[in-house]
Scaffold this motif. Structure first.
Motif, PDB file in Angstrom:
ATOM      1  N   GLU A 171       0.828  -1.201   0.000  1.00  0.00           N
ATOM      2  CA  GLU A 171       0.000   0.000   0.000  1.00  0.00           C
ATOM      3  C   GLU A 171       0.860   1.249   0.000  1.00  0.00           C
ATOM      4  N   LEU A 172       0.405   2.240  -0.729  1.00  0.00           N
ATOM      5  CA  LEU A 172       1.110   3.522  -0.663  1.00  0.00           C
ATOM      6  C   LEU A 172       0.171   4.665  -1.005  1.00  0.00           C
ATOM      7  N   THR A 173       0.555   5.831  -0.523  1.00  0.00           N
ATOM      8  CA  THR A 173      -0.146   7.055  -0.888  1.00  0.00           C
ATOM      9  C   THR A 173       0.808   7.898  -1.724  1.00  0.00           C
ATOM     10  N   LEU A 174       0.422   8.116  -2.941  1.00  0.00           N
ATOM     11  CA  LEU A 174       1.272   8.891  -3.849  1.00  0.00           C
ATOM     12  C   LEU A 174       1.368  10.323  -3.353  1.00  0.00           C
ATOM     13  N   ARG A 175       2.562  10.866  -3.410  1.00  0.00           N
ATOM     14  CA  ARG A 175       2.760  12.240  -2.978  1.00  0.00           C
ATOM     15  C   ARG A 175       2.745  13.187  -4.167  1.00  0.00           C
ATOM     16  N   MET A 176       2.624  12.642  -5.352  1.00  0.00           N
ATOM     17  CA  MET A 176       2.709  13.477  -6.562  1.00  0.00           C
ATOM     18  C   MET A 176       1.442  13.308  -7.405  1.00  0.00           C
ATOM     19  N   SER A 177       1.190  14.310  -8.244  1.00  0.00           N
ATOM     20  CA  SER A 177      -0.005  14.293  -9.098  1.00  0.00           C
ATOM     21  C   SER A 177       0.212  13.386 -10.304  1.00  0.00           C
ATOM     22  N   ARG A 178      -0.862  13.110 -10.996  1.00  0.00           N
ATOM     23  CA  ARG A 178      -0.770  12.349 -12.249  1.00  0.00           C
ATOM     24  C   ARG A 178       0.127  13.061 -13.250  1.00  0.00           C
ATOM     25  N   GLU A 179       0.037  14.362 -13.238  1.00  0.00           N
ATOM     26  CA  GLU A 179       0.846  15.145 -14.171  1.00  0.00           C
ATOM     27  C   GLU A 179       2.334  14.985 -13.871  1.00  0.00           C
ATOM     28  N   GLU A 180       2.678  14.974 -12.580  1.00  0.00           N
ATOM     29  CA  GLU A 180       4.086  14.826 -12.199  1.00  0.00           C
ATOM     30  C   GLU A 180       4.595  13.416 -12.507  1.00  0.00           C
ATOM     31  N   ILE A 181       3.744  12.433 -12.275  1.00  0.00           N
ATOM     32  CA  ILE A 181       4.123  11.065 -12.653  1.00  0.00           C
ATOM     33  C   ILE A 181       4.351  11.010 -14.157  1.00  0.00           C
ATOM     34  N   GLY A 182       3.416  11.611 -14.883  1.00  0.00           N
ATOM     35  CA  GLY A 182       3.528  11.623 -16.338  1.00  0.00           C
ATOM     36  C   GLY A 182       4.788  12.313 -16.821  1.00  0.00           C
ATOM     37  N   SER A 183       5.121  13.402 -16.191  1.00  0.00           N
ATOM     38  CA  SER A 183       6.326  14.119 -16.583  1.00  0.00           C
ATOM     39  C   SER A 183       7.559  13.247 -16.371  1.00  0.00           C
ATOM     40  N   TYR A 184       7.593  12.571 -15.237  1.00  0.00           N
ATOM     41  CA  TYR A 184       8.728  11.685 -14.950  1.00  0.00           C
ATOM     42  C   TYR A 184       8.801  10.551 -15.969  1.00  0.00           C
ATOM     43  N   LEU A 185       7.639  10.007 -16.334  1.00  0.00           N
ATOM     44  CA  LEU A 185       7.603   8.813 -17.179  1.00  0.00           C
ATOM     45  C   LEU A 185       7.449   9.131 -18.659  1.00  0.00           C
ATOM     46  N   GLY A 186       7.466  10.408 -18.994  1.00  0.00           N
ATOM     47  CA  GLY A 186       7.376  10.778 -20.403  1.00  0.00           C
ATOM     48  C   GLY A 186       6.027  10.504 -21.032  1.00  0.00           C
ATOM     49  N   MET A 187       4.964  10.736 -20.284  1.00  0.00           N
ATOM     50  CA  MET A 187       3.630  10.574 -20.859  1.00  0.00           C
ATOM     51  C   MET A 187       2.691  11.630 -20.272  1.00  0.00           C
ATOM     52  N   LYS A 188       1.536  11.792 -20.911  1.00  0.00           N
ATOM     53  CA  LYS A 188       0.600  12.818 -20.472  1.00  0.00           C
ATOM     54  C   LYS A 188      -0.225  12.308 -19.298  1.00  0.00           C
ATOM     55  N   LEU A 189      -0.757  13.243 -18.524  1.00  0.00           N
ATOM     56  CA  LEU A 189      -1.494  12.853 -17.318  1.00  0.00           C
ATOM     57  C   LEU A 189      -2.675  11.950 -17.630  1.00  0.00           C
ATOM     58  N   GLU A 190      -3.308  12.182 -18.775  1.00  0.00           N
ATOM     59  CA  GLU A 190      -4.439  11.335 -19.150  1.00  0.00           C
ATOM     60  C   GLU A 190      -4.002   9.896 -19.383  1.00  0.00           C
ATOM     61  N   THR A 191      -2.841   9.747 -19.982  1.00  0.00           N
ATOM     62  CA  THR A 191      -2.315   8.407 -20.234  1.00  0.00           C
ATOM     63  C   THR A 191      -1.989   7.706 -18.919  1.00  0.00           C
ATOM     64  N   VAL A 192      -1.446   8.448 -17.971  1.00  0.00           N
ATOM     65  CA  VAL A 192      -1.167   7.890 -16.647  1.00  0.00           C
ATOM     66  C   VAL A 192      -2.469   7.415 -16.021  1.00  0.00           C
ATOM     67  N   SER A 193      -3.464   8.284 -16.079  1.00  0.00           N
ATOM     68  CA  SER A 193      -4.755   7.963 -15.475  1.00  0.00           C
ATOM     69  C   SER A 193      -5.369   6.704 -16.108  1.00  0.00           C
ATOM     70  N   ARG A 194      -5.311   6.640 -17.419  1.00  0.00           N
ATOM     71  CA  ARG A 194      -5.844   5.463 -18.120  1.00  0.00           C
ATOM     72  C   ARG A 194      -5.114   4.194 -17.700  1.00  0.00           C
ATOM     73  N   ALA A 195      -3.800   4.281 -17.576  1.00  0.00           N
ATOM     74  CA  ALA A 195      -3.025   3.104 -17.179  1.00  0.00           C
ATOM     75  C   ALA A 195      -3.402   2.657 -15.770  1.00  0.00           C
ATOM     76  N   PHE A 196      -3.562   3.643 -14.865  1.00  0.00           N
ATOM     77  CA  PHE A 196      -4.021   3.316 -13.509  1.00  0.00           C
ATOM     78  C   PHE A 196      -5.359   2.589 -13.565  1.00  0.00           C
ATOM     79  N   SER A 197      -6.281   3.161 -14.352  1.00  0.00           N
ATOM     80  CA  SER A 197      -7.620   2.568 -14.442  1.00  0.00           C
ATOM     81  C   SER A 197      -7.557   1.149 -15.009  1.00  0.00           C
ATOM     82  N   LYS A 198      -6.725   0.970 -16.011  1.00  0.00           N
ATOM     83  CA  LYS A 198      -6.605  -0.359 -16.631  1.00  0.00           C
ATOM     84  C   LYS A 198      -6.092  -1.375 -15.610  1.00  0.00           C
TER      85      LYS A 198
END
Lengths: 258, 258
Positions: free
Chosen positions: B199-226
DNA sequence: CGTGGCCTTGAATAACCTCAATTAAGGTGG
DNA sequence: CCACCTTAATTGAGGTTATTCAAGGCCACG
């Protein structure tokens, strides 16, 4: 300055190479024309002689051969005297990522320090000479000479900063921006070594460029062709002439006009 | 071990935070429960006292504030005592690339060594405490203590190796692989600090994750949902529970079955 | 209870990749 | 020295993935 390397760079036939190698194969850092790139500046003669002991031996690596590979135990850093390398990591399923291209005066092997084993492969992209610097020597002399200590720290920090820029490239830029940045970086480093600011001969394949820049070789090729069609560069296989560096910079960063 | 941080991590209300901060605010490295993460091991008491002098002061950084930013002159490294940071670089035209997320026990500021100026921003993603380690102290003590010297080298090398993996991620992997790798890495580092492996609580937004991983926040969100739909994880905003770590590892590397 | 920031989801689009065919270059042996 | 062979680079057509644009939902906070 560095004109010997210029000759070496231009002429790849074995005769010339041997000639140049003999000419440049000085024994010690103190007599090496790459000293300013590898070593800290501002030493007196006495200290410089002691610093010469940082290099234990030389190694000659043939094109295509590995200087070290993933899993090898780490003992030494390597300063490139002549030649050109790529470093790359790979996944279990065989995907390869080029993590950098290194030329004369640059240091490779830093990846091995953390675990005493290398975590990437270093492959010679042309016949190369390296100075073998046992890391224990580096650390010992670093404790004695604060200037060397600072220098080692700077080299590692520079690598961290370089990788930050590559992350920016891979994470945020599109294919043509990446290639523009790549060419500008390459030519800038070559220029610092006394070569032309506008002409270069690539030492790596389209596939290796693509791996470094996170794109497929066909995409690299198309970007080269596009730049050629637009008159920004002239390309013929691995020969590249940068005709309009300003336009290249503009592609790399659209805000930077001229 | 490190249970104080566990409490801190779970409860983000100011009261608890203050309570924990007081409890953990030891003066010296020798009494710090993060010592094993920041500092080399195997020192006697006498040497350890001398090593305590590497930390000059503490600094408290409020969520959203900068620890340092691009262009700031470099004087110190920072060891994170509590909290969470991101480091990022940006282009002139405003594109931002997150280059890393750092948590307690990790060192930031290495980018500044090469040019005596920082080349990235360090932003606190939650209220944080850092130990300020003037780099001149670090270098001085490194010359005296080979174990510390080696430790500093390892920290820098580790950062280089980490960035190599990120390059692999950005250059070769698809969106879901990147997110799987990201989650596994995050939870592994948290686990090393005494937190849950699932278990973890993310300290960063989807946008920040996306920036780190080279993808857009929507793509991050979709991957989470999937991942959620497939029962691999449970997601609710920034809370993530890894239900099937094996499947996550399999996504990260298809060859690694279980 | 309303507001604003963050997250989710959908549909259309663009960028890049894959597959495939062609051309060019370099190396080797006759 | 040339023909052959192999490898690398180019180019085209079609497919896939992630992005863009847009709308709606959730949650924290005042």
């Amino acid at each position: 300055m560095l004109t010997g390397y210029d000759v070496y760079w231009q002429n790849m036939n074995p005769e010339t190479m041997t000639e140049v190698s003999v000419a440049t194969l000085k024994v010690a850092c103190s007599g090496c024309n790459l000293r300013e790139l590898c070593m800290p500046v501002g030493f007196n003669t006495e200290d410089m002689q002691k610093l010469d002991t940082v290099v234990a031996t030389r190694r000659r690596i043939k094109q295509g051969d590995l200087l070290f590979s993933n899993g090898d135990s780490f003992t030494s850093l390597f300063a490139i005297r002549t030649g050109f390398f790529k470093t790359c990591v790979s996944t279990i399923d065989g995907r390869e990522q080029v993590t950098g291209f290194q030329m004369a005066g640059e240091i490779i092997g830093l990846d091995g320090i953390v675990s005493d084993h290398h975590s990437c492969n270093a492959v010679a992209l042309e016949d190369s000479d390296v100075c073998v610097m046992p890391f224990s020597n580096v650390e010992e002399l670093s404790r004695e000479f604060p200037v060397l200590q600072r220098h080692v720290h700077k080299i590692m920090s520079r690598e961290i900063v370089r990788e930050n820029s590559v992350m920016m490239l891979l994470g945020n830029m599109r294919a043509e921006e990446r290639l523009a940045a790549f060419l500008l970086n390459l030519v800038q480093r070559l220029h610092a070594r006394g070569f032309s600011q506008s002409e270069l001969t690539l030492r790596m394949s389209r596939e290796e460029i693509g791996s470094y820049l996170g794109m497929k070789l066909e995409t690299v090729s198309r970007a080269f062709s596009k730049f050629g069609d637009e008159g920004i560069i002239e390309v013929k296989q691995r020969y590249v002439k940068i005709v309009k560096p300003d336009l290249l910079k503009k592609i790399f960063n659209p805000e930077t006009c001229i």
